[in-house]
Design a protein around this motif. Structure first.
Motif, mmCIF file in Angstrom:
data_model
loop_
_atom_site.group_PDB
_atom_site.id
_atom_site.type_symbol
_atom_site.label_atom_id
_atom_site.label_comp_id
_atom_site.label_asym_id
_atom_site.label_seq_id
_atom_site.Cartn_x
_atom_site.Cartn_y
_atom_site.Cartn_z
ATOM 1 N N ILE A 1 0.841 -1.198 0.000
ATOM 2 C CA ILE A 1 0.000 0.000 0.000
ATOM 3 C C ILE A 1 0.878 1.250 0.000
ATOM 4 O O ILE A 1 0.580 2.239 -0.658
ATOM 5 N N ALA A 2 2.012 1.184 0.713
ATOM 6 C CA ALA A 2 2.922 2.336 0.756
ATOM 7 C C ALA A 2 3.650 2.534 -0.565
ATOM 8 O O ALA A 2 4.178 3.605 -0.833
ATOM 9 N N GLY A 3 3.713 1.485 -1.382
ATOM 10 C CA GLY A 3 4.435 1.594 -2.646
ATOM 11 C C GLY A 3 5.872 1.128 -2.559
ATOM 12 O O GLY A 3 6.645 1.289 -3.494
ATOM 13 N N LEU A 4 6.241 0.529 -1.409
ATOM 14 C CA LEU A 4 7.612 0.045 -1.256
ATOM 15 C C LEU A 4 7.782 -1.329 -1.903
ATOM 16 O O LEU A 4 8.892 -1.783 -2.126
ATOM 17 N N GLU A 5 6.649 -1.994 -2.175
ATOM 18 C CA GLU A 5 6.673 -3.266 -2.908
ATOM 19 C C GLU A 5 5.638 -3.182 -4.020
ATOM 20 O O GLU A 5 4.631 -2.481 -3.884
ATOM 21 N N LYS A 6 5.895 -3.914 -5.090
ATOM 22 C CA LYS A 6 4.911 -3.962 -6.177
ATOM 23 C C LYS A 6 4.025 -5.186 -6.014
ATOM 24 O O LYS A 6 4.507 -6.249 -5.651
ATOM 25 N N ALA B 1 -3.571 3.496 -7.268
ATOM 26 C CA ALA B 1 -2.212 3.873 -6.858
ATOM 27 C C ALA B 1 -1.167 2.844 -7.269
ATOM 28 O O ALA B 1 0.016 3.029 -7.002
ATOM 29 N N ASN B 2 -1.563 1.767 -7.936
ATOM 30 C CA ASN B 2 -0.635 0.670 -8.246
ATOM 31 C C ASN B 2 0.712 1.118 -8.796
ATOM 32 O O ASN B 2 1.748 0.600 -8.411
ATOM 33 N N ASP B 3 0.691 2.077 -9.708
ATOM 34 C CA ASP B 3 1.945 2.447 -10.371
ATOM 35 C C ASP B 3 2.545 3.746 -9.851
ATOM 36 O O ASP B 3 3.505 4.253 -10.427
ATOM 37 N N LEU B 4 1.977 4.275 -8.774
ATOM 38 C CA LEU B 4 2.541 5.504 -8.225
ATOM 39 C C LEU B 4 3.752 5.180 -7.355
ATOM 40 O O LEU B 4 3.734 4.219 -6.601
ATOM 41 N N PRO B 5 4.827 5.982 -7.459
ATOM 42 C CA PRO B 5 5.943 5.813 -6.522
ATOM 43 C C PRO B 5 5.494 6.243 -5.122
ATOM 44 O O PRO B 5 4.514 6.986 -4.989
ATOM 45 N N PRO B 6 6.213 5.758 -4.070
ATOM 46 C CA PRO B 6 5.779 6.006 -2.691
ATOM 47 C C PRO B 6 5.420 7.473 -2.424
ATOM 48 O O PRO B 6 4.382 7.751 -1.833
ATOM 49 N N ASP C 1 1.251 9.924 -1.166
ATOM 50 C CA ASP C 1 0.839 10.858 -0.129
ATOM 51 C C ASP C 1 0.449 10.130 1.153
ATOM 52 O O ASP C 1 -0.605 10.367 1.730
ATOM 53 N N ILE C 2 1.326 9.244 1.573
ATOM 54 C CA ILE C 2 1.054 8.391 2.715
ATOM 55 C C ILE C 2 2.250 8.454 3.650
ATOM 56 O O ILE C 2 3.376 8.593 3.193
ATOM 57 N N ALA C 3 2.002 8.397 4.947
ATOM 58 C CA ALA C 3 3.118 8.357 5.898
ATOM 59 C C ALA C 3 3.152 6.983 6.545
ATOM 60 O O ALA C 3 2.123 6.351 6.717
ATOM 61 N N MET C 4 4.366 6.544 6.848
ATOM 62 C CA MET C 4 4.474 5.207 7.438
ATOM 63 C C MET C 4 5.370 5.267 8.674
ATOM 64 O O MET C 4 6.409 5.904 8.667
ATOM 65 N N VAL C 5 4.921 4.592 9.726
ATOM 66 C CA VAL C 5 5.757 4.442 10.912
ATOM 67 C C VAL C 5 6.208 2.988 10.948
ATOM 68 O O VAL C 5 5.391 2.076 10.909
ATOM 69 N N GLN D 1 1.617 15.530 6.783
ATOM 70 C CA GLN D 1 0.204 15.798 6.484
ATOM 71 C C GLN D 1 -0.308 14.869 5.397
ATOM 72 O O GLN D 1 -0.754 15.298 4.336
ATOM 73 N N PRO D 2 -0.250 13.559 5.688
ATOM 74 C CA PRO D 2 -0.552 12.580 4.645
ATOM 75 C C PRO D 2 -2.050 12.353 4.509
ATOM 76 O O PRO D 2 -2.832 12.760 5.364
ATOM 77 N N LYS D 3 -2.413 11.672 3.434
ATOM 78 C CA LYS D 3 -3.803 11.268 3.258
ATOM 79 C C LYS D 3 -4.134 10.135 4.227
ATOM 80 O O LYS D 3 -5.276 9.942 4.586
ATOM 81 N N ALA D 4 -3.117 9.344 4.579
ATOM 82 C CA ALA D 4 -3.358 8.216 5.481
ATOM 83 C C ALA D 4 -2.065 7.836 6.193
ATOM 84 O O ALA D 4 -0.970 8.089 5.706
ATOM 85 N N PHE D 5 -2.228 7.217 7.365
ATOM 86 C CA PHE D 5 -1.097 6.677 8.124
ATOM 87 C C PHE D 5 -1.026 5.173 7.937
ATOM 88 O O PHE D 5 -2.053 4.488 8.002
ATOM 89 N N LEU D 6 0.183 4.667 7.740
ATOM 90 C CA LEU D 6 0.384 3.225 7.795
ATOM 91 C C LEU D 6 1.324 2.971 8.969
ATOM 92 O O LEU D 6 2.320 3.676 9.124
#
Lengths: 367, 287
Positions: free
Chosen positions: A49-54, A67-72, A76-80, A151-156
């Protein structure tokens, strides 16, 4: 702030399938938790979902956008992350300011924003420190601060608390929930700790071997597990899962389930429903807190058993009993002051409406 | 028995005195034997008044700084290319590491006029119709010398950079990507500071600089191609080559006192560098 939708996502490393057709949606502003044992694919799903894996196939929508082909960065997502993820050469202020500065925010505006964020996380006194000078809990607070600054659209969140010791974990857990409520940010959180999931989640998904077994509000999963795995995974102490078979006879037919050392009659309607699967072997789940234990024979149908083990917990005692003196152990929660001791004979009463029947082979819910 | 523990050290010190203490003491002694007899600093006076000596100090410093600088640039550039997920990364890595295994004398030869520049001259002149350039002028061959030194050791910097990069959790770099820095920007803002602030990297850069200060083979190859460089004081004279010329070119009449003075001075510089490196090693080991 948007919804995240995952549709039939498949992912494999070489020949090993890690995700096998996962579908679910986190509605806008909700806090969803994916729960599963290690190696079940939950972290991989988050990284997809973050885009770190395809993904191999399937669709991931973030705010309705594919979002499949968008780079991380464009997702517009933040990850902890679970472990250390701060920039080691930058101090705390620079770490939190990074997402702002990299988009060209002026130093002063960024600093002000960082101070605001630091205040809500009680880390204002750490702003000049380097990550390596912080404790694990402080590092995770800074990581959360950096995620907020984005200020992401979502938190992971990938098991953000699992490297902390227990008291700190409980404290930061409450703070996380408060922050998520205050910001109203859609959050997807991954953990193997069912207590954490129950405490945080608006919705819980249970993942096992790359398959999402059940997804919904915590109470639904708790009260109506769709499989033996979900029944066993949620709740502490664990639910009893017993191998049983169905017995019927007489006119009108009387139904009973027969387990190792016990027989329990069940209502006719339930018996009829179970009967269709009776030939294939059954499992029944019953929660330790839903069994009534008494030292004297109660009114009505009951199962006689012997106390094998008595474990005092903080609020209750967990008693293991052996019905009919057989080898099978059933765990029962009793009050702290109940007079029970090992070797004693006791009677158990079951509420048949709290029983869940599963197919022994597939683990799926029968009734 | 316990009080004779020092006896166990006797063989060690006996060995060290033959192979280490004696040669050092002998050099110090020889450097202090003056032309007029007796112990005096006349050789050191002669050394600091010798323009050929200062020429080689300058050449060595310039050579070491340039080649170390280029090697670091090359190494970091290669490390960046290899951390970006390129196809055939393994092949590239193997290809880049080869220069490390090549003997310096071979590197010098590889980059010398008959191996490389004569062919390039031919190509430029006969195919492209360009005039010949002077491959024997210091302005041309000095940078080539420094570059060939860097070509040999850049891969070492690359390996060290890669190992520092991979010893930092992957989530650090992934965070950079999630928060808006990818590619070159990520490398510059996140990866490069991590690499350059690591004590291991600093240690290797100091080591590389000190090693380049002792450079001999590559300058020696050029000394044998460029006829104007046979005398001392030439633009290829690193300190090692300067010492070598003093010893092996008969016209200098084997000035053993001066040679020893230079050797002792170099030795002291090496000790200072070793102390600096030891400090860095202790930082790496966490004190």
């Amino acid at each position: 702030m948007v919804a995240i939708r995952v549709e039939d996502v498949w992912k494999s490393y070489g020949d090993d399938a890690v995700l096998e057709g996962v579908t679910f949606e986190v509605p806008d502003g909700e806090f969803a938790v994916l729960l599963g044992p290690s190696g079940c694919g939950k972290t991989t799903l988050l990284r997809c979902i973050a885009g770190l894996e395809k993904v191999r196939s399937g669709r991931i929508y973030i705010g309705g956008e594919l979002a499949n082909d968008l780079p991380p960065v464009e997702r517009d997502i933040a990850m902890v992350f679970q472990g250390f993820s701060l920039f080691p050469t930058m101090d705390v202020l620079e770490n939190i300011a990074f997402p702002l500065r990299i988009r060209g925010a002026a130093r002063q505006a960024a600093d002000e924003r960082v101070r605001e964020i630091a205040k809500t996380l009680s880390i204002e006194h750490l702003l000049e420190k380097l990550p390596k000078e912080l404790s694990g809990g402080e590092q995770q607070r800074v990581a959360i601060g950096r995620a907020i600054a984005r200020q992401p659209k979502a938190f992971l969140m990938d098991e953000p608390l699992s490297n902390l010791d227990a008291p700190l974990r409980a404290q930061l857990r409450s703070e996380l929930k408060r922050i998520q409520r205050d910001l109203g940010v859609t959050t997807l959180y991954v953990t193997h700790d069912q207590a954490e999931a129950l405490a945080l989640a608006d919705k819980i998904g249970v993942l096992n071997r790359g398959t999402l077994l059940q997804y919904g509000p915590p109470q639904d999963l708790f009260q109506a597990p769709s499989s033996a795995f979900v029944a066993r995974f949620l709740g502490d102490p664990q639910a009893n899962i017993l191998n049983v078979s169905l017995r019927s006879g007489g006119q009108p037919p009387a139904y009973a389930i027969v387990g190792d050392g016990f027989t329990l009659s069940i209502p006719e309607a339930l018996g009829r429903a179970v009967e269709r699967h009776a030939g294939r072997g059954l499992q029944v789940s019953i929660r330790p807190e839903e069994i009534a234990l008494s030292a004297a024979p109660p009114q009505g149908d009951s199962v006689q058993a012997t106390v094998a083990l008595d474990e005092p917990l903080t609020l209750y005692r967990l008693v293991t009993v052996r019905p009919g003196g057989g080898p099978a152990g059933i765990k029962v929660l009793v009050a702290k002051d109940a007079r029970v001791e090992a070797g004693q004979g006791v009677w158990l009463r079951f509420d048949s409406s709290k029983l869940h029947f599963f197919d022994r082979e597939t683990g799926r819910l029968v009734v | 028995m316990a009080k004779f523990w020092y006896l166990f050290f006797v063989p060690l010190f006996a060995l060290l005195s033959v192979v280490e203490f004696y040669p050092i003491a002998e050099s110090v002694y020889l450097s202090l034997v003056g032309t007029g007899g007796g112990l005096q600093p006349s050789n050191y006076v002669a050394m600091v008044n010798d323009s050929a000596f200062w020429n080689s100090v300058n050449i060595s410093l310039l050579y070491s700084m340039t080649s170390t600088f280029i090697a670091v640039g090359l190494g970091l550039g290669l490390a960046f290319l290899l951390t970006e997920n390129l196809r055939g990364r393994g092949v590239l890595e193997a290809f880049y590491v080869v220069p490390l295994a090549v003997a310096p004398i071979v590197v010098g030869t590889l980059w010398s006029p008959p191996e490389m520049w004569d062919d390039i001259q031919t190509f430029l002149h006969f195919i492209l119709g360009q005039p010949y350039f002077n491959e024997l002028s210091p302005a041309f061959f000095f940078p080539v010398m420094a570059y060939s030194e860097a070509w040999e050791w850049g891969p070492l910097i690359m390996l060290v950079a890669l190992s520092v990069i991979s010893s930092t959790p992957r989530a650090v770099y992934e965070s950079a990507e999630l928060y808006g820095a990818s590619g070159l920007r990520k490398f510059r803002r996140v990866t490069l500071p991590i690499v350059m602030r690591s004590p291991v990297m600093r240690f290797v850069i100091v080591l590389r600089f000190m090693d380049a200060m002792r450079a001999f083979e590559i300058p020696q190859t050029w000394a044998s191609w460029v006829s104007s460089t046979t005398a001392v004081g030439s633009p290829v004279d690193t300190l090692s080559l300067f010492l070598y010329k003093l010893m092996f070119i008969p016209t200098y009449n084997f000035p053993i006192g001066l040679i020893s003075a230079v050797a002792v001075s170099l030795f002291l510089v090496s000790l200072a560098a070793a102390a600096l490196m030891l400090g860095l090693v202790r930082t790496i080991g966490g004190r």
